[in-house]
Design a protein around this motif. Structure first.
Motif, PDB file in Angstrom:
ATOM      1  N   VAL A 121      45.753  48.549  36.342  1.00  0.00           N
ATOM      2  CA  VAL A 121      45.128  49.834  36.654  1.00  0.00           C
ATOM      3  C   VAL A 121      44.047  50.116  35.610  1.00  0.00           C
ATOM      4  N   GLU A 122      42.921  50.669  36.078  1.00  0.00           N
ATOM      5  CA  GLU A 122      41.882  51.043  35.114  1.00  0.00           C
ATOM      6  C   GLU A 122      42.402  52.153  34.222  1.00  0.00           C
ATOM      7  N   ARG A 123      42.235  51.969  32.921  1.00  0.00           N
ATOM      8  CA  ARG A 123      42.669  52.960  31.944  1.00  0.00           C
ATOM      9  C   ARG A 123      41.729  54.157  31.996  1.00  0.00           C
TER      10      ARG A 123
ATOM     11  N   HIS B 293      43.629  48.530  31.708  1.00  0.00           N
ATOM     12  CA  HIS B 293      42.475  47.912  31.066  1.00  0.00           C
ATOM     13  C   HIS B 293      41.310  48.883  31.128  1.00  0.00           C
ATOM     14  N   THR B 294      40.540  48.969  30.053  1.00  0.00           N
ATOM     15  CA  THR B 294      39.371  49.844  30.025  1.00  0.00           C
ATOM     16  C   THR B 294      38.246  49.234  30.848  1.00  0.00           C
TER      17      THR B 294
ATOM     18  N   LEU C 171      35.264  34.852  43.691  1.00  0.00           N
ATOM     19  CA  LEU C 171      36.138  34.805  44.869  1.00  0.00           C
ATOM     20  C   LEU C 171      35.487  34.087  46.059  1.00  0.00           C
ATOM     21  N   ARG C 172      34.268  33.562  45.844  1.00  0.00           N
ATOM     22  CA  ARG C 172      33.548  32.833  46.887  1.00  0.00           C
ATOM     23  C   ARG C 172      33.404  33.664  48.170  1.00  0.00           C
ATOM     24  N   LEU C 173      32.941  34.901  47.982  1.00  0.00           N
ATOM     25  CA  LEU C 173      32.733  35.809  49.113  1.00  0.00           C
ATOM     26  C   LEU C 173      31.303  35.688  49.607  1.00  0.00           C
ATOM     27  N   ASP C 174      31.102  35.885  50.894  1.00  0.00           N
ATOM     28  CA  ASP C 174      29.767  35.814  51.486  1.00  0.00           C
ATOM     29  C   ASP C 174      28.919  37.044  51.183  1.00  0.00           C
ATOM     30  N   SER C 175      29.593  38.166  50.859  1.00  0.00           N
ATOM     31  CA  SER C 175      28.866  39.391  50.540  1.00  0.00           C
ATOM     32  C   SER C 175      29.583  40.118  49.410  1.00  0.00           C
ATOM     33  N   LEU C 176      28.884  41.081  48.827  1.00  0.00           N
ATOM     34  CA  LEU C 176      29.461  41.842  47.731  1.00  0.00           C
ATOM     35  C   LEU C 176      30.595  42.720  48.267  1.00  0.00           C
ATOM     36  N   PRO C 177      31.708  42.800  47.530  1.00  0.00           N
ATOM     37  CA  PRO C 177      32.795  43.678  47.971  1.00  0.00           C
ATOM     38  C   PRO C 177      32.354  45.138  47.874  1.00  0.00           C
ATOM     39  N   ARG C 178      32.637  45.908  48.901  1.00  0.00           N
ATOM     40  CA  ARG C 178      32.274  47.315  48.951  1.00  0.00           C
ATOM     41  C   ARG C 178      33.434  48.126  49.461  1.00  0.00           C
ATOM     42  N   PRO C 179      33.585  49.380  49.113  1.00  0.00           N
ATOM     43  CA  PRO C 179      32.719  50.108  48.188  1.00  0.00           C
ATOM     44  C   PRO C 179      32.905  49.603  46.750  1.00  0.00           C
ATOM     45  N   ALA C 180      32.117  50.143  45.832  1.00  0.00           N
ATOM     46  CA  ALA C 180      32.175  49.716  44.433  1.00  0.00           C
ATOM     47  C   ALA C 180      33.582  49.863  43.859  1.00  0.00           C
ATOM     48  N   ASP C 181      34.338  50.862  44.325  1.00  0.00           N
ATOM     49  CA  ASP C 181      35.706  51.058  43.834  1.00  0.00           C
ATOM     50  C   ASP C 181      36.577  49.849  44.174  1.00  0.00           C
ATOM     51  N   ALA C 182      36.360  49.260  45.347  1.00  0.00           N
ATOM     52  CA  ALA C 182      37.124  48.080  45.757  1.00  0.00           C
ATOM     53  C   ALA C 182      36.743  46.878  44.898  1.00  0.00           C
ATOM     54  N   ALA C 183      35.440  46.723  44.614  1.00  0.00           N
ATOM     55  CA  ALA C 183      34.984  45.641  43.737  1.00  0.00           C
ATOM     56  C   ALA C 183      35.576  45.812  42.340  1.00  0.00           C
ATOM     57  N   ASP C 184      35.617  47.053  41.863  1.00  0.00           N
ATOM     58  CA  ASP C 184      36.203  47.321  40.545  1.00  0.00           C
ATOM     59  C   ASP C 184      37.684  46.965  40.526  1.00  0.00           C
ATOM     60  N   ALA C 185      38.388  47.220  41.628  1.00  0.00           N
ATOM     61  CA  ALA C 185      39.810  46.879  41.709  1.00  0.00           C
ATOM     62  C   ALA C 185      40.002  45.370  41.626  1.00  0.00           C
ATOM     63  N   LEU C 186      39.149  44.622  42.312  1.00  0.00           N
ATOM     64  CA  LEU C 186      39.226  43.158  42.232  1.00  0.00           C
ATOM     65  C   LEU C 186      38.916  42.676  40.819  1.00  0.00           C
ATOM     66  N   ALA C 187      37.922  43.287  40.181  1.00  0.00           N
ATOM     67  CA  ALA C 187      37.570  42.924  38.807  1.00  0.00           C
ATOM     68  C   ALA C 187      38.746  43.200  37.863  1.00  0.00           C
ATOM     69  N   LEU C 188      39.434  44.319  38.074  1.00  0.00           N
ATOM     70  CA  LEU C 188      40.622  44.635  37.263  1.00  0.00           C
ATOM     71  C   LEU C 188      41.686  43.559  37.424  1.00  0.00           C
ATOM     72  N   ALA C 189      41.919  43.143  38.651  1.00  0.00           N
ATOM     73  CA  ALA C 189      42.928  42.114  38.910  1.00  0.00           C
ATOM     74  C   ALA C 189      42.554  40.799  38.226  1.00  0.00           C
ATOM     75  N   LEU C 190      41.292  40.408  38.343  1.00  0.00           N
ATOM     76  CA  LEU C 190      40.834  39.178  37.700  1.00  0.00           C
ATOM     77  C   LEU C 190      40.946  39.279  36.183  1.00  0.00           C
ATOM     78  N   CYS C 191      40.498  40.394  35.636  1.00  0.00           N
ATOM     79  CA  CYS C 191      40.585  40.621  34.189  1.00  0.00           C
ATOM     80  C   CYS C 191      42.017  40.455  33.704  1.00  0.00           C
ATOM     81  N   HIS C 192      42.941  41.093  34.399  1.00  0.00           N
ATOM     82  CA  HIS C 192      44.335  41.030  33.958  1.00  0.00           C
ATOM     83  C   HIS C 192      44.863  39.592  33.983  1.00  0.00           C
ATOM     84  N   ALA C 193      44.607  38.889  35.066  1.00  0.00           N
ATOM     85  CA  ALA C 193      45.095  37.512  35.171  1.00  0.00           C
ATOM     86  C   ALA C 193      44.462  36.619  34.113  1.00  0.00           C
TER      87      ALA C 193
END
Length: 188
Positions: free
Chosen positions: A71-73, A107-108, A135-157
């Motif tokens: 979760v984003e801090r 994570h901050t 993640l080898r996606l054809d387009s940018l994940p949207r909305p930005a909140d969803a992209a941030d959630a994926l980034a959080l997951a990647l960061c943690h792992a």
């Protein structure tokens, strides 16, 4: 995928709460499992908004069965109402992780940006672009909140070194090894 760590990333918010699930293998490669945003209307009373956020996160937890939640801090912002809503949604996410018997980490934003882009002050587009590339996606994940959630997951792992990997296993990048050494030095 037994050799992967399944992480649910949550970018908390009252209007849009980003959720993203990824499977991350020991070699740091990642696969998208789910991405979306849980929404609640600004016209609703706070208790109904929080109930909608909880129902959406609960659904993702049940359907995708993550191993851990990131979760984003919450950090200080100038707008008190925004930080309060974010903190409330964050509390819901952390509580639901506990109810499902999962470890939760926070994570901050700058930690997440540094992990995903290599730069702690990256902008939203840079984060979205790197998440799509990883993640080898054809387009940018949207909305930005969803992209941030994926980034959080990647960061943690990645901060954990992948699916249970350790710094000694050699699967960490130089940046991850440096981060682990810095964290270790701070704990001494």
């Amino acid at each position: 995928m037994a050799s992967a760590l399944r992480v649910l990333g949550i970018d908390p918010g009252l209007t849009r709460c980003g959720v993203g699930v990824v499977d991350v293998r020991r070699d740091r490669s990642a696969t998208l499992v789910h991405v979306g945003a849980v929404r609640s209307g600004v016209e609703l009373p706070i208790e109904q908004r929080l109930a909608l956020i909880a129902a959406g996160i609960r659904s993702v937890l049940t359907e995708h069965e993550p191993d851990v939640v990131a979760v984003e801090r919450v950090f200080a912002q100038n707008n008190r109402s925004t930080v309060m809503g974010t903190a409330q949604a964050s509390g819901i996410a952390l509580m639901l992780a506990a109810e499902h018997g999962l470890t939760a980490a926070t994570h901050t934003p700058s930690e997440v940006k540094a992990a995903v882009t290599g730069y702690g002050n990256a902008d939203k587009l840079q984060v979205q672009t790197m998440v799509a590339r990883v993640l080898r996606l054809d387009s940018l994940p949207r909305p930005a909140d969803a992209a941030d959630a994926l980034a959080l997951a990647l960061c943690h792992a990645w901060r954990r070194g992948g699916a249970g990997a350790t710094a000694a296993s050699g699967s960490l990048t130089p940046a991850q090894r440096a981060w682990a050494q810095a964290e270790s030095a701070v704990r001494r």
